[in-house]
Each structure stands twice: as C-alpha cells, then as structure tokens.
Design a protein around this motif. Sequence first.
Motif, mmCIF file in Angstrom:
data_model
loop_
_atom_site.group_PDB
_atom_site.id
_atom_site.type_symbol
_atom_site.label_atom_id
_atom_site.label_comp_id
_atom_site.label_asym_id
_atom_site.label_seq_id
_atom_site.Cartn_x
_atom_site.Cartn_y
_atom_site.Cartn_z
ATOM 1 N N UNK A 275 17.649 99.654 52.296
ATOM 2 C CA UNK A 275 18.501 100.781 52.702
ATOM 3 C C UNK A 275 18.054 101.307 54.062
ATOM 4 N N UNK A 276 16.730 101.425 54.226
ATOM 5 C CA UNK A 276 16.151 101.913 55.483
ATOM 6 C C UNK A 276 16.645 101.062 56.653
ATOM 7 N N UNK A 277 16.537 99.730 56.498
ATOM 8 C CA UNK A 277 16.929 98.847 57.596
ATOM 9 C C UNK A 277 18.423 98.957 57.865
ATOM 10 N N UNK A 278 19.239 99.047 56.787
ATOM 11 C CA UNK A 278 20.681 99.009 57.014
ATOM 12 C C UNK A 278 21.278 100.361 57.347
ATOM 13 N N UNK A 279 20.550 101.457 57.127
ATOM 14 C CA UNK A 279 21.028 102.735 57.645
ATOM 15 C C UNK A 279 21.064 102.673 59.166
ATOM 16 N N UNK A 280 20.051 102.020 59.746
ATOM 17 C CA UNK A 280 20.083 101.845 61.199
ATOM 18 C C UNK A 280 21.216 100.908 61.587
ATOM 19 N N UNK A 281 21.503 99.921 60.720
ATOM 20 C CA UNK A 281 22.636 99.032 60.966
ATOM 21 C C UNK A 281 23.938 99.824 60.990
ATOM 22 N N UNK A 282 24.089 100.729 60.033
ATOM 23 C CA UNK A 282 25.303 101.568 59.973
ATOM 24 C C UNK A 282 25.407 102.426 61.232
ATOM 25 N N UNK A 283 24.272 103.021 61.624
ATOM 26 C CA UNK A 283 24.264 103.860 62.817
ATOM 27 C C UNK A 283 24.719 103.052 64.031
ATOM 28 N N UNK A 284 24.207 101.827 64.121
ATOM 29 C CA UNK A 284 24.548 100.998 65.272
ATOM 30 C C UNK A 284 26.026 100.622 65.235
ATOM 31 N N UNK A 285 26.509 100.313 64.022
ATOM 32 C CA UNK A 285 27.923 99.950 63.891
ATOM 33 C C UNK A 285 28.806 101.092 64.385
ATOM 34 N N UNK A 286 28.461 102.325 63.999
ATOM 35 C CA UNK A 286 29.303 103.453 64.383
ATOM 36 C C UNK A 286 29.239 103.689 65.883
ATOM 37 N N UNK A 287 28.042 103.531 66.479
ATOM 38 C CA UNK A 287 27.947 103.707 67.930
ATOM 39 C C UNK A 287 28.792 102.672 68.653
ATOM 40 N N UNK A 288 28.697 101.398 68.209
ATOM 41 C CA UNK A 288 29.459 100.350 68.902
ATOM 42 C C UNK A 288 30.953 100.535 68.655
ATOM 43 N N UNK A 289 31.330 100.957 67.424
ATOM 44 C CA UNK A 289 32.755 101.168 67.147
ATOM 45 C C UNK A 289 33.303 102.274 68.039
ATOM 46 N N UNK A 290 32.501 103.362 68.200
ATOM 47 C CA UNK A 290 32.947 104.461 69.059
ATOM 48 C C UNK A 290 33.077 103.983 70.499
ATOM 49 N N UNK A 291 32.161 103.115 70.924
ATOM 50 C CA UNK A 291 32.214 102.604 72.290
ATOM 51 C C UNK A 291 33.456 101.736 72.474
ATOM 52 N N UNK A 292 33.771 100.890 71.451
ATOM 53 C CA UNK A 292 34.938 100.020 71.573
ATOM 54 C C UNK A 292 36.224 100.832 71.520
ATOM 55 N N UNK A 293 36.179 101.977 70.841
ATOM 56 C CA UNK A 293 37.372 102.803 70.653
ATOM 57 C C UNK A 293 37.901 103.347 71.979
ATOM 58 N N UNK A 294 37.033 103.483 72.971
ATOM 59 C CA UNK A 294 37.495 104.017 74.252
ATOM 60 C C UNK A 294 38.384 103.024 74.978
ATOM 61 N N UNK A 295 38.301 101.733 74.600
ATOM 62 C CA UNK A 295 39.126 100.721 75.247
ATOM 63 C C UNK A 295 38.628 100.333 76.616
ATOM 64 N N UNK A 296 37.460 100.864 77.015
ATOM 65 C CA UNK A 296 36.932 100.492 78.321
ATOM 66 C C UNK A 296 36.195 99.167 78.211
ATOM 67 N N UNK A 297 36.509 98.239 79.102
ATOM 68 C CA UNK A 297 35.864 96.918 79.050
ATOM 69 C C UNK A 297 34.375 97.063 79.292
ATOM 70 N N UNK A 298 34.036 98.066 80.093
ATOM 71 C CA UNK A 298 32.651 98.310 80.453
ATOM 72 C C UNK A 298 31.829 98.694 79.216
ATOM 73 N N UNK A 299 32.376 99.589 78.385
ATOM 74 C CA UNK A 299 31.656 99.985 77.178
ATOM 75 C C UNK A 299 31.638 98.853 76.164
ATOM 76 N N UNK A 300 32.705 98.029 76.164
ATOM 77 C CA UNK A 300 32.723 96.861 75.280
ATOM 78 C C UNK A 300 31.580 95.928 75.595
#
Lengths: 212, 302
Positions: B97-122
Amino acid sequence: MNTVADQLIVLVMLINFAALGTGRLAVAIRAVALQGVILGILPVLIHSFSWHLVAITVGLILAKGILIPSLLTGAITKARITREMEPFIGYVPTLLIGAVLTALAFAFAAKLPLAPAHQGLLFVPAAIATLLTGFLLLVTRRKAISQVIGYLVLENGIFLFGLLLTEAMPVMVEAGALLDLIVGIFVMGIIINQISREFSSIDTSRLTALKE
Amino acid sequence: MTDAVIHILLTLLMPPLLLGIIGKTKALFAGRVGAPILQPYYDLAKLLRKGSVFSDTTTWVFQAGPVVTLAATLTASFLIPLGEHRAPLSFSGDMVLFAYLFGLARFCTTAAALDTGSSFEGMGAAREATFACLAEPALFFSLAVLARLSGSLSLTPMLTGTVATSWLNSGASILLLGGSLFIVLLVENCRVPFDDPTTHLELTMIHEVMVLDHSGPLFGVILYGAAVKLFVLGALFTDIALPYATGITLVDWGLFIVAMLMLAIGIGVVESVMARLRIVKVPQMLAAACILAAFSLLLVLR
C-alpha cells in the motif's frame, strides 16, 4: 569465514558491475586494478600468516594493481582512445545480463558438489559470477582494449576460485600464472597498437573481413 | 497515544523545514547567504493567500490532481515508522500500500498535467512515468530485502528493532540497500542529479514542468505534498541508515529529528557537488539502483 573478507568479496562483485556499466576505459582499467588489489589482500585475511602468503600478496598487488594497469593506460594513451563506442550490446542491457548471470552463479554454486568446508561460502558464487562477467565483457565489447579488460576480470574470477586452495598452491605456480598474465597483457598491448596503426581504429570486428 | 500525536504533528509541520535546510546548505556551498531556513513556510503562506487561475480547457481532473496527491502522500505517512516509534497505522502487507500510494499520487499529478492539453506538460508527464517505472523495482527489491531480514510484511516491524541487528549480521546487503534507497529517494523527489527542482530550463525539467499551469493555493498544495513526500521517503531511509534506540521516548524523537536534519544536509551536499545527469543517463543510474537492490536481495536469500 570472517565478515571483512565477505564484505571485500561483495565489493569485488560490485566492481564487476562497475566494469560492465562504464563506457570509459580509464574507469574500467582502474576498476579492474582495484579488484586485483582486493584479491591480493584477501589471502592474508582468510589464511593464517606465512611468508608464502606475503609473497603472493605482494606479487599480486604489484602485478595487478600497478604493472598491468600502467601497461593498459600506456596502450590507451598510445592508441588515443578514451571510451568504448557502440558495444555489440548496450551498457544497460549488459548490466542487466550481468545481474542475471550473478544470480545464476549463486544458484549454480549452491548445486556444486563442494568440499564440506567450502559449502555456503561467498567465494564460490563470487568466483563464478566474476568469471561470467569476464566472458560477458569479452563477447560484448568491440574494442581490443575492452576485451583485454574482460580477460583480466575472467582471470580475477579464476584466482578467486583458487583462493580456496591457496595453502596447497605452491609459489612457483602462482608466479608462473602471474608471469603468463603479464606477458599476455604485454603481447595484447603490442597487438592493440598494431591494429590501431593498420586500421586507424582498434575495432576488432573489422578483423573478420578478409579484404579491404 | 502521545507517540501518535507527535508522529502526526511532525509529519504535518516538519517537511518544509527540510526544504529550507537543503536550500541553506546549497547556498552555503555556493558562498551565498541564502534564503532563511523558514522560507518554504513563508512561500506556502503566500501561495495560500493568492487567487487561482484555471485554464478553460481544464476539467475537474486538473483541480483534483494536487488534492489527491497530497491526500495519498499523507496517508502513506501514517504507515511509516519515524525512528524507533511504531507507525499509527500498521497491518500485514502495508508495504505494498505504501509503495502504491505514491503510485496513485504520481498518477494524479501526471493526469492533471495531461489534462491541460499542453504538449510541454505531456512531455514532463511522460518522463515522470518512465523514471517512476524504473525506480519502482528498486524500491520493491529493497522492501523485499527488509521483509526477508525481519520476517514480516509490515513496515513497522521491518524498520524498527531488527535493522540494528541486521547491520551486524548482513552489513553488506544493508549497505547496498541503503545506496539503492538513496537513489530512489533522490529520483522520487526530483532532486539533483535526476531533476533540478530550481531549474526552469524547459528541456530538462521533469517535475516542475508538470505543475506549470497550477497557481495559488493548489500550487501551494503541490509544493507541500512534495515536501511531505521527501519527509516520508527520507524517514524510510533514515530508519535504515541510522537505526538507534535509547529507549527513552523523547530522546528518540530528538534523535529522529536530528537524523532527518542530517539527511537534509546530506541531500544539500549531494546537490552542491554533483551536476545534473544528462537525461539519457538517468535510466542507466536507475538500472544500477535496481541491480544494487537485487544484489542485496540475492545476498540475504543465499
């Protein structure tokens, strides 16, 4: 077995990885020199004191730590190369293959029918792992000088295995092996220079073609 | 009970201090006076007072990203024992759980970055995901070594009590493990030599580029979440690197705080003496970390 020797053997295996992962020849040469010095120190730690052992240790450190590295460094300065370009297999894949081979060496050593006194020691798997690393360096690198380094690692592996038998190994045999090694490195140094003069590079894969 | 309260207070209050100390260490190395040690707290307070600007193209994912990231990181902080004290929350298998909570955190950060639609953040998101993939095996090999040494699958027994004896019995493998975990710590927290948290040179950014569009309180949440992550992973590292126990609770808490401050200074020193690696070199370094951890596992399994 005492723990200091075990830590040193772990260090020997880490140096294997360093030699596999680096592209700079100077770093690889220094890594192998350090490995030789550690192998020179090991006999003193695991066997009781005798002049025979001191002779082996001093001989090894002089040959593997000073003489051979200086010959190799001389060869790379003469041939004016600093790094291995484009090995047959890249550095990260060779590192991973090296890790797998090390794991296999541990599995294999557990299956070997060894003398009861040598069972469960770190020496045997480390020796096999170092041997296999030497083979890996020999077959994946393109430059003659990297292959010489692979050959040295291979020899270190054989020596590590021989350490178990140091008590039974006469000085003459040891000295003969070291002398052979030095002559071998000497000849290879000359060959490397010859190749680099003829082909203006020391890429051995060019030697497979018969005509220009 | 007091231990749990101190645990939570430390986790909530101390993380920005680590950033301040790292910054001060780097400034001293460079011969500057540097910002005050408490500067990260001032920055957070300033960001929380500001207004937010949201791009029209973003959806709720963009706003949820930082919040979920901080929540996941704080949850992970309950699982990690600080020093020799039991974690408030502990059960068998919590290391996954410890390892994958960080996985979840990373997923949300990357999803938020992709959500902007900026190629740079992608681009930044792609880099973050790639390096995380390579760091994960190293973390799991390390946890497997600890599980093997302590005979337990929970973080609290793994990190308290048995580590000190493990140093004596299998020092080599713990040393390799520590090296590997330090590399994981640096890469997970986007520190030099893997990523430069201070740079705004677009081609080399990883983490900074993903949060470019966030502003105001949400950006403060991101910065705070990153600090907490550094604190939690740092605690994992110091638990292994400096296992000590005097038996007196307050002294042990003091020792833990000193250990964390030493870690922050250590990171500052690493950042001052090393240059940032070329981006193609990062996977090599991470592969090396995996191999160190795997080798350590091999030694304890033998």
